[in-house]
Design a protein around this motif. Sequence first.
Motif, PDB file in Angstrom:
ATOM      1  N   SER A   1      49.877  50.954  39.680  1.00  0.00           N
ATOM      2  CA  SER A   1      51.127  50.199  39.749  1.00  0.00           C
ATOM      3  C   SER A   1      51.345  49.467  38.434  1.00  0.00           C
ATOM      4  O   SER A   1      50.407  48.932  37.845  1.00  0.00           O
ATOM      5  CB  SER A   1      51.047  49.183  40.903  1.00  0.00           C
ATOM      6  OG  SER A   1      52.139  48.302  40.856  1.00  0.00           O
ATOM      7  N   PHE A   2      52.581  49.444  37.996  1.00  0.00           N
ATOM      8  CA  PHE A   2      52.952  48.717  36.787  1.00  0.00           C
ATOM      9  C   PHE A   2      54.020  47.678  37.103  1.00  0.00           C
ATOM     10  O   PHE A   2      54.838  47.341  36.274  1.00  0.00           O
ATOM     11  CB  PHE A   2      53.431  49.692  35.705  1.00  0.00           C
ATOM     12  CG  PHE A   2      52.348  50.641  35.293  1.00  0.00           C
ATOM     13  CD1 PHE A   2      51.323  50.213  34.476  1.00  0.00           C
ATOM     14  CD2 PHE A   2      52.335  51.943  35.747  1.00  0.00           C
ATOM     15  CE1 PHE A   2      50.298  51.074  34.103  1.00  0.00           C
ATOM     16  CE2 PHE A   2      51.319  52.804  35.379  1.00  0.00           C
ATOM     17  CZ  PHE A   2      50.302  52.377  34.557  1.00  0.00           C
ATOM     18  N   GLN A   3      53.981  47.187  38.341  1.00  0.00           N
ATOM     19  CA  GLN A   3      54.934  46.186  38.796  1.00  0.00           C
ATOM     20  C   GLN A   3      54.205  44.854  38.961  1.00  0.00           C
ATOM     21  O   GLN A   3      53.160  44.778  39.602  1.00  0.00           O
ATOM     22  CB  GLN A   3      55.545  46.623  40.130  1.00  0.00           C
ATOM     23  CG  GLN A   3      56.610  45.702  40.636  1.00  0.00           C
ATOM     24  CD  GLN A   3      57.222  46.237  41.923  1.00  0.00           C
ATOM     25  OE1 GLN A   3      56.748  47.193  42.511  1.00  0.00           O
ATOM     26  NE2 GLN A   3      58.290  45.598  42.350  1.00  0.00           N
ATOM     27  N   LEU A   4      54.761  43.809  38.348  1.00  0.00           N
ATOM     28  CA  LEU A   4      54.152  42.484  38.464  1.00  0.00           C
ATOM     29  C   LEU A   4      54.205  41.997  39.888  1.00  0.00           C
ATOM     30  O   LEU A   4      55.179  42.246  40.583  1.00  0.00           O
ATOM     31  CB  LEU A   4      54.884  41.485  37.560  1.00  0.00           C
ATOM     32  CG  LEU A   4      54.603  41.588  36.073  1.00  0.00           C
ATOM     33  CD1 LEU A   4      55.500  40.635  35.322  1.00  0.00           C
ATOM     34  CD2 LEU A   4      53.159  41.292  35.759  1.00  0.00           C
ATOM     35  N   PRO A   5      53.262  41.312  40.400  1.00  0.00           N
ATOM     36  CA  PRO A   5      51.981  40.928  39.823  1.00  0.00           C
ATOM     37  C   PRO A   5      50.869  41.905  40.122  1.00  0.00           C
ATOM     38  O   PRO A   5      49.738  41.688  39.725  1.00  0.00           O
ATOM     39  CB  PRO A   5      51.701  39.595  40.510  1.00  0.00           C
ATOM     40  CG  PRO A   5      52.231  39.780  41.883  1.00  0.00           C
ATOM     41  CD  PRO A   5      53.464  40.632  41.695  1.00  0.00           C
ATOM     42  N   TRP A   6      51.162  42.979  40.809  1.00  0.00           N
ATOM     43  CA  TRP A   6      50.116  43.932  41.234  1.00  0.00           C
ATOM     44  C   TRP A   6      49.949  45.035  40.200  1.00  0.00           C
ATOM     45  O   TRP A   6      50.226  46.200  40.459  1.00  0.00           O
ATOM     46  CB  TRP A   6      50.456  44.513  42.606  1.00  0.00           C
ATOM     47  CG  TRP A   6      50.853  43.484  43.602  1.00  0.00           C
ATOM     48  CD1 TRP A   6      52.073  43.354  44.196  1.00  0.00           C
ATOM     49  CD2 TRP A   6      50.057  42.437  44.130  1.00  0.00           C
ATOM     50  NE1 TRP A   6      52.074  42.283  45.051  1.00  0.00           N
ATOM     51  CE2 TRP A   6      50.838  41.700  45.029  1.00  0.00           C
ATOM     52  CE3 TRP A   6      48.744  42.033  43.927  1.00  0.00           C
ATOM     53  CZ2 TRP A   6      50.361  40.597  45.720  1.00  0.00           C
ATOM     54  CZ3 TRP A   6      48.272  40.931  44.607  1.00  0.00           C
ATOM     55  CH2 TRP A   6      49.065  40.232  45.496  1.00  0.00           C
ATOM     56  N   LEU A   7      49.461  44.695  39.038  1.00  0.00           N
ATOM     57  CA  LEU A   7      49.230  45.667  37.976  1.00  0.00           C
ATOM     58  C   LEU A   7      47.884  46.340  38.165  1.00  0.00           C
ATOM     59  O   LEU A   7      46.912  45.705  38.557  1.00  0.00           O
ATOM     60  CB  LEU A   7      49.251  44.972  36.612  1.00  0.00           C
ATOM     61  CG  LEU A   7      50.572  44.341  36.198  1.00  0.00           C
ATOM     62  CD1 LEU A   7      50.378  43.485  34.957  1.00  0.00           C
ATOM     63  CD2 LEU A   7      51.603  45.413  35.940  1.00  0.00           C
ATOM     64  N   GLY A   8      47.831  47.628  37.880  1.00  0.00           N
ATOM     65  CA  GLY A   8      46.567  48.347  37.961  1.00  0.00           C
ATOM     66  C   GLY A   8      46.499  49.260  39.171  1.00  0.00           C
ATOM     67  O   GLY A   8      47.506  49.593  39.793  1.00  0.00           O
TER      68      GLY A   8
END
Length: 176
Positions: free
Chosen positions: A86-93
Amino acid sequence: MEPNSKGAATFYQYKLIKKFPVTLTLLRIYVMLPLLCLVLETVFLSWWSLFFLILAAPVILWIQYVISRSVLLITGHPFSKRWKSSFQLPWLGYIPVPDQYISYRLFRKVQLHNLWIGLCVSAMFVVWAPPAFTVSLIVCHLWLLLPRLYTLIRLRHDQIDGMLKFNPTDASYYSQ
């Protein structure tokens, strides 16, 4: 129509125990943390810190991806449709798919392995790389894990057999 026939499919009902909203204020603080660390690194270590921080981000994303996939493979849990990058804040990675329930025990295991192994791998760079790059690796690693660790810290006194669900605006903890 019969309410419960013998051949009917079963689905689970989960009871919401806790919800951790991602407010705009928390999101702003989360985005400002790497900038603050960058300023501190630039002042105390090297002006190359900007370059090192930009270089460290994809390196740490890859390290966390490898660690997470390895833990999921070793534990034998199906992950192909339940976990994604995922590249959506806040769940990156590499995280569980949004709107998908995931075992709290499994999530905790993956994230704690991610935390400690990632810190060890980052610390190994101190021998070969400049100190500013090592600090950038550690800052990126902790920054990417911060929302997930915050969720784990908030749930440390709850039952371990619950389920987690991550949405773009919150994290929810359910029990069966």
